[in-house]
Design a protein around this motif. Structure first.
Motif, PDB file in Angstrom:
ATOM      1  N   MET A   1       0.835  -1.198   0.000  1.00  0.00           N
ATOM      2  CA  MET A   1       0.000   0.000   0.000  1.00  0.00           C
ATOM      3  C   MET A   1       0.877   1.258   0.000  1.00  0.00           C
ATOM      4  N   ARG A   3       2.128   5.034   0.593  1.00  0.00           N
ATOM      5  CA  ARG A   3       1.956   5.988   1.692  1.00  0.00           C
ATOM      6  C   ARG A   3       3.005   7.089   1.559  1.00  0.00           C
ATOM      7  N   PRO A  20       5.997   0.026   0.605  1.00  0.00           N
ATOM      8  CA  PRO A  20       6.919  -0.533   1.599  1.00  0.00           C
ATOM      9  C   PRO A  20       8.095  -1.274   0.978  1.00  0.00           C
ATOM     10  N   GLU A  21       7.896  -1.827  -0.211  1.00  0.00           N
ATOM     11  CA  GLU A  21       8.964  -2.631  -0.812  1.00  0.00           C
ATOM     12  C   GLU A  21       9.975  -1.790  -1.590  1.00  0.00           C
ATOM     13  N   LEU A  23      13.127   0.243  -2.494  1.00  0.00           N
ATOM     14  CA  LEU A  23      14.471   0.303  -1.934  1.00  0.00           C
ATOM     15  C   LEU A  23      14.967   1.746  -1.924  1.00  0.00           C
ATOM     16  N   THR A  58      26.054   2.538   4.761  1.00  0.00           N
ATOM     17  CA  THR A  58      24.891   1.697   4.501  1.00  0.00           C
ATOM     18  C   THR A  58      24.741   1.510   2.994  1.00  0.00           C
ATOM     19  N   LEU A  59      24.370   0.302   2.590  1.00  0.00           N
ATOM     20  CA  LEU A  59      24.154   0.027   1.171  1.00  0.00           C
ATOM     21  C   LEU A  59      22.699   0.335   0.840  1.00  0.00           C
ATOM     22  N   LEU A  62      20.239  -2.439  -0.413  1.00  0.00           N
ATOM     23  CA  LEU A  62      19.708  -3.484   0.469  1.00  0.00           C
ATOM     24  C   LEU A  62      18.880  -2.868   1.597  1.00  0.00           C
ATOM     25  N   THR A  63      18.521  -1.586   1.435  1.00  0.00           N
ATOM     26  CA  THR A  63      17.825  -0.883   2.512  1.00  0.00           C
ATOM     27  C   THR A  63      16.428  -0.473   2.053  1.00  0.00           C
ATOM     28  N   LEU A  64      15.430  -0.780   2.858  1.00  0.00           N
ATOM     29  CA  LEU A  64      14.073  -0.324   2.540  1.00  0.00           C
ATOM     30  C   LEU A  64      13.987   1.170   2.844  1.00  0.00           C
ATOM     31  N   ILE A  66      11.410   2.821   3.557  1.00  0.00           N
ATOM     32  CA  ILE A  66      10.481   3.056   4.666  1.00  0.00           C
ATOM     33  C   ILE A  66      11.181   2.912   6.025  1.00  0.00           C
ATOM     34  N   ALA A  67      12.255   2.129   6.052  1.00  0.00           N
ATOM     35  CA  ALA A  67      12.988   1.936   7.310  1.00  0.00           C
ATOM     36  C   ALA A  67      13.889   3.124   7.625  1.00  0.00           C
ATOM     37  N   CYS A  68      13.938   4.115   6.728  1.00  0.00           N
ATOM     38  CA  CYS A  68      14.835   5.261   6.929  1.00  0.00           C
ATOM     39  C   CYS A  68      14.118   6.461   7.530  1.00  0.00           C
ATOM     40  N   GLU A  69      12.822   6.324   7.784  1.00  0.00           N
ATOM     41  CA  GLU A  69      12.091   7.435   8.385  1.00  0.00           C
ATOM     42  C   GLU A  69      12.712   7.783   9.733  1.00  0.00           C
ATOM     43  N   ARG A  71      15.602   9.035  10.246  1.00  0.00           N
ATOM     44  CA  ARG A  71      17.068   8.931  10.279  1.00  0.00           C
ATOM     45  C   ARG A  71      17.666   9.949   9.319  1.00  0.00           C
TER      46      ARG A  71
ATOM     47  N   LEU B   3      11.346  -5.579  -5.343  1.00  0.00           N
ATOM     48  CA  LEU B   3      10.913  -6.606  -4.404  1.00  0.00           C
ATOM     49  C   LEU B   3       9.427  -6.882  -4.593  1.00  0.00           C
ATOM     50  N   PRO B   4       9.000  -8.109  -4.307  1.00  0.00           N
ATOM     51  CA  PRO B   4       7.561  -8.377  -4.311  1.00  0.00           C
ATOM     52  C   PRO B   4       6.890  -7.563  -3.203  1.00  0.00           C
ATOM     53  N   PHE B   6       4.812  -6.178  -0.003  1.00  0.00           N
ATOM     54  CA  PHE B   6       4.499  -6.675   1.354  1.00  0.00           C
ATOM     55  C   PHE B   6       4.040  -5.500   2.197  1.00  0.00           C
ATOM     56  N   GLU B   7       3.482  -5.802   3.368  1.00  0.00           N
ATOM     57  CA  GLU B   7       3.167  -4.763   4.361  1.00  0.00           C
ATOM     58  C   GLU B   7       4.350  -4.676   5.317  1.00  0.00           C
ATOM     59  N   TYR B   8       4.685  -3.450   5.744  1.00  0.00           N
ATOM     60  CA  TYR B   8       5.840  -3.234   6.605  1.00  0.00           C
ATOM     61  C   TYR B   8       5.372  -2.935   8.021  1.00  0.00           C
ATOM     62  N   VAL B  38      16.810  -9.067   2.040  1.00  0.00           N
ATOM     63  CA  VAL B  38      16.454  -8.246   0.874  1.00  0.00           C
ATOM     64  C   VAL B  38      16.889  -8.956  -0.412  1.00  0.00           C
ATOM     65  N   ASP B  53      10.164  -5.360  10.918  1.00  0.00           N
ATOM     66  CA  ASP B  53      11.487  -4.766  11.123  1.00  0.00           C
ATOM     67  C   ASP B  53      11.821  -4.722  12.618  1.00  0.00           C
ATOM     68  N   ARG B  55      14.122  -2.816  13.915  1.00  0.00           N
ATOM     69  CA  ARG B  55      14.986  -1.679  14.229  1.00  0.00           C
ATOM     70  C   ARG B  55      14.507  -0.803  15.387  1.00  0.00           C
ATOM     71  N   MET B 109      25.720  -3.196   8.754  1.00  0.00           N
ATOM     72  CA  MET B 109      24.284  -3.483   8.608  1.00  0.00           C
ATOM     73  C   MET B 109      23.901  -4.834   9.214  1.00  0.00           C
TER      74      MET B 109
END
Ligand SMILES: Cc1cc2nc3c(=O)[nH]c(=O)nc-3n(C[C@H](O)[C@H](O)[C@H](O)COP(=O)(O)OP(=O)(O)OC[C@H]3O[C@@H](n4cnc5c(N)ncnc54)[C@H](O)[C@@H]3O)c2cc1C
Ligand code: FES
Ligand code: FES
Lengths: 164, 290
Positions: A1, A3, A20-21, A23, A58-59, A62-64, A66-69, A71, B3-4, B6-8, B38, B53, B55, B109
């Motif tokens: 979804m 966002r 979310p997916e 990169l 960080t690469l 290999l980083t989403l 969405i996980a960087c919010e 930072r 990537l396929p 997904f919900e996070y 990943v 996640d 984190r 990482m």
């Protein structure tokens, strides 16, 4: 979804619509037009997508995103200050450490992470510091020279109280 | 590669994490450093509906207390393990293994939990963990259980983790008295290399007699998981670790491993390398105790 998330990149804040997916590398390059960071292998081997997140290398492949919010992301575009290249960038030019240039953004970011931790690295430490970055062109000798030169210039600035 | 979808999810308490795992089970995957996950998702080998996640969770940190041993949170980075003064002092083999993983970026990482759960036959952390008698703590809404690392990693990319469990931490008992542990992998280049073979040793010597009182040897990349060399261990215990004895034990390690031929090396070359590494690591460990 899809966002909207807020990313902090090079001190600027961006609202960006993502899935979310997505990169980080693709969001930087395709959604934010920050194409300085390169995508080489896309699987963690070549290091050309290296950025600093909260100061840590960080690469982005290999980083989403969405996980960087929340930072702090630093990319090659964030290295220059008021139109002047960072010492590391200028040293790469002055020492001839660039041929095709594809590895250069990642090399510069790895050098930045190294010199932030070790302002006066040995040659061995420099080699270890860039060991996650592949260069097809230069043979690395001039890259090591450039990092050494950047260290000297940064230390001279620090001694003169100018900061980096 | 994309990537396929997904919900996070990014839970902030371990109770929430356990709840999400209990609800989504096989439909979800835990994300730590993402250096394996990943890639596996990009190759469509995993297609989770939910990515959870770690984190925002308090799952990283290194604690050493004499008498209680070492606890490493599952989300502790490989870089933190490589640099930890306690680990370098009391569990050097773990720092040596961490320092050999991937590249500076991968080490910043990647996590120890991911390394153990991914359970690659050539992963660097399991061999020293096996020699140090490490245990993993697995947690779910049903509670926590502890397993020896050898019981946890059951095969090539296979572990005993249940779909509703997460790896909470790795525990390593106090070092044996008068002991030393060492680890070395062998590959064709210094960085970004998949090991051809690796060897970890942990040896204790009785100061009164000078004979080996305890020994554990584990070999990586030469079997579906980090395997011990029980006969070599048994042969070493009770003997003075002279260089002749070490040479014999090293050859025995090469006999006991179960390598395969693949594009990186032949099985016979791997056996030879195991012998070379075992000899070097045993010599280093014994010299450090003396
Ligand atoms: C370029 C490159 C080089 C590499 N070099 C090496 C090397 O030299 N040596 C080596 O050993 N490995 C290497 N690896 C593999 C990888 O980096 C390691 O296995 C790493 O430790 C994985 O950790 P992670 O945190 O990134 O795991 P992730 O990718 O986040 O997760 C890996 C797996 O473990 C599961 N998982 C993670 N944490 C938990 C938890 N707490 N509870 C339950 N499940 C969990 C995930 O769901 C996933 O299935 C390399 C990888 C790359 C891309
Ligand atoms: S593109 Fe990220 S490491 Fe190669
Ligand atoms: S300059 Fe071409 S890859 Fe490094």
């Amino acid at each position: 979804m899809k966002r909207v998330i807020e990313l902090s990149i090079n001190g600027n804040s961006y609202d960006v619509v993502i899935s979310p997916e997505d990169l980080l590398i693709d969001v930087l390059r395709q959604k934010l037009d920050l194409t300085g960071t390169k995508k080489g292998c896309g699987q963690g081997d070549c290091g050309t997508c290296t950025v600093l997140i909260d100061g840590r290398r960080t690469l982005a492949c290999l980083t989403l995103a969405i996980a960087c919010e929340g930072r702090q992301i630093l990319t090659i575009e964030g290295m220059e200050r008021q139109g002047a290249l960072h010492h590391i960038q200028q040293a790469f030019i002055d020492k001839g450490a660039i041929q095709c240039g594809f590895c250069t953004p990642g090399m510069v970011m790895s050098a930045k992470a190294l010199l932030d931790e070790r302002p006066d690295p040995t040659e061995h430490e420099i080699k270890l510091g860039i060991s996650g970055n592949l260069c097809r062109c230069t043979g690395y000798v001039k890259i090591v020279d450039a990092v050494r030169e950047a260290a000297v210039r940064l230390q001279a600035d620090a001694a003169a109280g100018k900061g980096a | 590669m994309s990537l396929p979808p997904f919900e996070y999810l990014a839970p902030t308490t371990t109770a929430d994490l356990a709840g999400l795992l209990a609800t989504h089970r096989d439909k979800c995957r835990v994300l730590a450093g993402g250096t394996d996950l990943v890639n596996w998702m990009a190759e469509k080998i995993y297609r989770p509906d939910y990515v959870i996640d770690l984190r925002k969770l308090p799952l990283s940190g290194i604690r050493y207390e004499p008498g209680r041993g070492l606890t490493i949170g599952a989300a502790t980075t490989i870089e933190a393990i490589e640099r930890s003064p306690e680990i370098r002092r009391f569990y050097l083999a773990l720092a040596q293994a961490a320092g050999q993983i991937g590249s500076p970026q991968i080490r910043a990482m990647a996590t120890i939990g991911g390394n153990c759960c991914n359970a690659s036959p050539c992963a660097d952390m399991p061999p020293p963990l096996v020699t140090l008698e490490a245990r993993v703590v697995l947690t779910s809404t049903r509670g926590s259980r502890e397993l020896a690392i050898e019981e946890f990693i059951t095969g090539n990319r296979q572990t005993a983790i249940q779909p509703d469990e997460f790896l909470e931490c790795v525990r390593v008992p106090d070092p044996w008295p008068h002991s030393a542990c060492r680890y070395s992998p062998f590959g064709l280049r210094a960085a970004q290399e998949i090991d051809i073979a690796s060897v970890a040793v942990n040896v204790a010597v009785d100061p009164a007699t000078g004979a080996v009182s305890k020994a554990r040897i584990a070999m990586g990349a030469v079997a579906p998981f980090a395997m011990r060399a029980p006969q070599a261990e048994a042969q070493l215990v009770g003997k003075k670790p002279t260089s002749d004895v070490i040479d014999e034990i090293a050859i025995q390690c090469g006999r006991e491993c179960r390598p395969i031929d693949d594009l990186r090396a032949s099985a016979s070359y791997r056996r030879h390398i195991v012998g070379v590494l075992a000899r070097r690591m045993l010599r280093d460990a014994v010299a450090a105790i003396a």
